[in-house]
Design a protein around this motif. Structure first.
Motif, short mmCIF file in Angstrom:
data_model
loop_
_atom_site.label_atom_id
_atom_site.label_comp_id
_atom_site.label_asym_id
_atom_site.label_seq_id
_atom_site.Cartn_x
_atom_site.Cartn_y
_atom_site.Cartn_z
N ALA A 1 1.06 -1.44 -0.52
CA ALA A 1 -0.01 0.05 -0.32
C ALA A 1 1.39 1.70 -0.01
O ALA A 1 2.45 1.32 0.12
CB ALA A 1 -1.19 0.07 1.25
N VAL A 2 0.17 2.69 -0.29
CA VAL A 2 1.57 3.44 0.11
C VAL A 2 1.77 3.85 1.00
O VAL A 2 1.70 3.22 1.56
CB VAL A 2 -0.19 4.71 0.05
CG1 VAL A 2 0.59 6.00 0.29
CG2 VAL A 2 -1.12 4.80 -1.19
N LYS A 3 3.06 4.32 0.47
CA LYS A 3 4.23 4.36 2.31
C LYS A 3 4.51 5.86 1.85
O LYS A 3 5.05 6.35 1.00
CB LYS A 3 5.24 3.53 1.85
CG LYS A 3 5.45 2.12 1.75
CD LYS A 3 5.39 1.19 3.02
CE LYS A 3 5.19 -0.09 3.34
NZ LYS A 3 5.41 -1.17 4.02
N TYR B 1 4.83 10.48 -0.94
CA TYR B 1 4.13 9.48 -0.71
C TYR B 1 4.74 8.44 -1.34
O TYR B 1 5.69 9.04 -2.49
CB TYR B 1 3.04 9.20 -0.78
CG TYR B 1 1.95 9.77 0.19
CD1 TYR B 1 2.23 9.15 1.59
CD2 TYR B 1 2.27 11.20 0.03
CE1 TYR B 1 1.29 10.34 2.17
CE2 TYR B 1 1.72 12.02 1.03
CZ TYR B 1 0.93 11.61 2.28
OH TYR B 1 0.06 11.82 3.02
N TRP B 2 5.13 6.96 -1.69
CA TRP B 2 5.57 5.87 -2.10
C TRP B 2 4.16 5.60 -2.59
O TRP B 2 3.83 4.67 -1.94
CB TRP B 2 6.39 4.93 -1.13
CG TRP B 2 7.06 4.01 -2.89
CD1 TRP B 2 8.01 3.12 -3.15
CD2 TRP B 2 6.01 2.19 -2.77
NE1 TRP B 2 8.04 2.18 -4.49
CE2 TRP B 2 6.57 1.65 -4.07
CE3 TRP B 2 4.71 1.98 -2.70
CZ2 TRP B 2 6.21 0.85 -4.46
CZ3 TRP B 2 4.56 0.96 -3.02
CH2 TRP B 2 4.91 -0.05 -4.27
N VAL B 3 4.07 5.52 -3.88
CA VAL B 3 2.72 5.04 -4.52
C VAL B 3 3.14 4.19 -6.06
O VAL B 3 2.20 4.19 -6.93
CB VAL B 3 2.14 6.08 -5.23
CG1 VAL B 3 1.55 7.27 -4.14
CG2 VAL B 3 2.92 7.37 -5.96
N ALA C 1 4.49 0.30 -7.51
CA ALA C 1 3.91 -1.45 -7.71
C ALA C 1 5.08 -2.21 -7.25
O ALA C 1 6.07 -1.97 -8.13
CB ALA C 1 2.79 -1.72 -8.91
N VAL D 1 -2.87 -0.46 -9.48
CA VAL D 1 -1.80 -0.39 -8.30
C VAL D 1 -1.92 0.87 -8.41
O VAL D 1 -2.28 2.13 -7.00
CB VAL D 1 -0.82 -1.06 -7.76
CG1 VAL D 1 0.06 -0.95 -6.72
CG2 VAL D 1 -0.91 -2.92 -8.32
N LEU D 2 -1.15 1.86 -8.96
CA LEU D 2 -0.76 2.88 -8.99
C LEU D 2 -2.20 3.78 -8.83
O LEU D 2 -2.38 4.31 -8.13
CB LEU D 2 -0.19 3.70 -10.00
CG LEU D 2 0.37 4.86 -10.04
CD1 LEU D 2 1.10 5.84 -8.94
CD2 LEU D 2 0.54 5.43 -11.34
N ASP E 1 -4.83 2.96 -7.48
CA ASP E 1 -5.69 2.65 -6.27
C ASP E 1 -4.75 3.25 -4.94
O ASP E 1 -4.91 4.08 -4.61
CB ASP E 1 -4.93 1.01 -5.98
CG ASP E 1 -6.06 -0.18 -6.84
OD1 ASP E 1 -7.39 1.33 -7.13
OD2 ASP E 1 -6.14 -0.78 -6.52
N ASN E 2 -3.58 3.51 -5.28
CA ASN E 2 -2.98 3.99 -4.46
C ASN E 2 -2.66 5.53 -4.50
O ASN E 2 -3.06 6.68 -3.67
CB ASN E 2 -1.08 4.19 -5.20
CG ASN E 2 -0.95 2.40 -4.63
OD1 ASN E 2 -1.44 2.18 -3.85
ND2 ASN E 2 0.54 2.52 -4.59
N ASP F 1 -6.74 5.50 -2.71
CA ASP F 1 -6.19 5.66 -1.50
C ASP F 1 -5.91 6.89 -0.51
O ASP F 1 -6.43 7.56 1.15
CB ASP F 1 -4.94 4.72 -0.89
CG ASP F 1 -5.53 3.37 -1.13
OD1 ASP F 1 -7.05 3.22 -1.33
OD2 ASP F 1 -4.94 2.37 -0.64
#
Ligand code: FEO
Length: 391
Positions: free
Chosen positions: A2-4, A11-13, A15, A59-60, A62-63, A66
């Motif tokens: 998930a996002v970090k 943020y890291w967003v 995959a 994935v990107l 979704d991040n 989020d």
């Protein structure tokens, strides 16, 4: 993953690609990879740095969802290769206000490869800055690491270098930060060997330039983030230096054990001379291992049987790669066996024209090695040892 959050408002967003095992249909990825994309929120503007491989665009998205990103002002594109640029079209579609920020060369490539409309692109020059209010991005052109359009992005307030492919590693890891430097060292060295090595002199210049920046964190486009930049910077200085090590790499194929015996004898003799030897049976090795060995070695000895008058095709493939990677080898030799004739020696010699090497006495024999052939191999080992005394 998930996002970090890396730091406040950063943020890291990206995959993680746990299952990918081949890149460019060529490069083995024994440990998968990641496509790192970073989101930076300024007080007024928001920027995304690079995207992800098109296979991971969901994935990107979704991040970003989020994080509740409803407006994106800038999409900074450091590099046009599809593993980072592939999701640009969907981002531009979903965020119609977003402008791509990149350099002129990259702009042309995005238009050619991804059919991005020119009016969506803002062009920047080397050292230009872009303010997000409270977060300032500086663009540092770094061509030929490994494409001609690559740039790096430096976040001035937080002293983070978003280094794109440079300093990357093909590693799928759940931890965002480098937590095992020795593991990352080998993954990053493999990455350097396979991708960056032909551009060693350009990278040396970029490393010099980076000395002027205060860098607290390096966030590459593949693998983990470096909280201790000196670790990867010093590794790159080592790999790109002109120094070679007292090492011999022997890629080989053997069909009926003649070449295998020659490689065995040569390996033993080199070891007796205190030389580190890495023989690679090309039917089994992965080419990334071979490329890594070529980063430091002083000498390559190519060993092949003769097939239809020439070198074995798997040897041809490995030699083609070694020549294209332009390692800093100083010496080369060729050993091998034939049944009734051929021009394997001439073929291989013609294929290593990129290597700035002195060719040492080849040993080409008929059939299985005999006493005089053992003597020739022992002499070759001695010649290599003599040359290595001056490294
Ligand atoms: Fe990771 Fe050159 O792309």
């Amino acid at each position: 993953m998930a996002v970090k959050e890396i730091k406040k408002d950063i943020y890291w967003v990206g995959a993680i690609d746990w299952d990918r095992r081949l890149f460019d249909e060529l490069i083995p990825l024994p440990e998968g990879t990641s496509y790192n994309s970073y989101l930076i929120k300024g007080q007024e503007k928001t920027a995304l740095i690079d995207t992800v491989d098109p296979t991971k665009e969901d994935v990107l998205l979704d991040n970003l969802d989020d994080l509740g990103i409803e407006q994106l002002d800038y999409l900074v594109v450091n590099h046009a290769e599809q593993d980072h640029s592939g999701a640009i079209p969907i981002i531009l579609e979903l965020y119609p206000e977003a402008k791509v920020v990149t350099n002129e060369k990259c702009k042309k490539m995005l238009i050619e490869h991804l059919l991005i409309k020119e009016d969506r692109i803002l062009t920047v020059h080397d050292s230009d800055t872009l303010s997000l209010e409270g977060k300032t991005l500086q663009f540092i052109f770094a061509p030929w690491v490994h494409w001609p359009e690559t740039m790096l992005t430096y976040l001035e307030e937080d002293k983070i270098l978003f280094s794109c492919d440079l300093f990357g590693a093909h590693l799928a890891e759940s931890n965002l930060w480098v937590d095992n430097e020795s593991k990352v060292y080998f993954a990053a060295k493999r990455y350097y060997a396979e991708i960056m090595m032909p551009f060693r002199s350009n990278i040396k210049k970029h490393l010099e330039r980076l000395k002027k920046l205060e860098i607290k964190t390096i966030a590459p486009s593949h693998g983990q983030i470096y909280p201790r930049p000196e670790f990867i910077l010093s590794a790159y200085r080592e790999w790109t230096s002109d120094e070679v090590k007292n090492e011999v790499v022997i890629p080989y194929i053997s069909m009926h054990d003649s070449v295998k015996e020659m490689v065995y004898i040569l390996t033993e003799e080199l070891m007796k001379n205190g030389i580190t030897v890495q023989p690679f049976n090309l039917t089994r090795t992965d080419i990334g291992e071979l490329a890594m060995a070529l980063v430091d070695a002083a000498t390559i000895v190519i060993a092949s049987p003769t097939v239809l008058t020439g070198a074995h095709p798997q040897v041809v493939s490995a030699v083609y790669l070694a020549n294209a990677l332009r390692p800093k080898l100083r010496y080369a030799s060729i050993i091998g066996s034939y049944g009734w004739g051929g021009k394997m020696l001439q073929d291989i010699t013609a294929m290593i024209n990129n290597l700035k090497v002195e060719i040492l006495s080849p040993v080409i024999i008929k059939g299985y090695p005999k006493e005089e052939d053992y003597d020739s191999l022992i002499r070759l080992a001695g010649e290599i040892a003599e040359k290595h005394k001056n490294l």
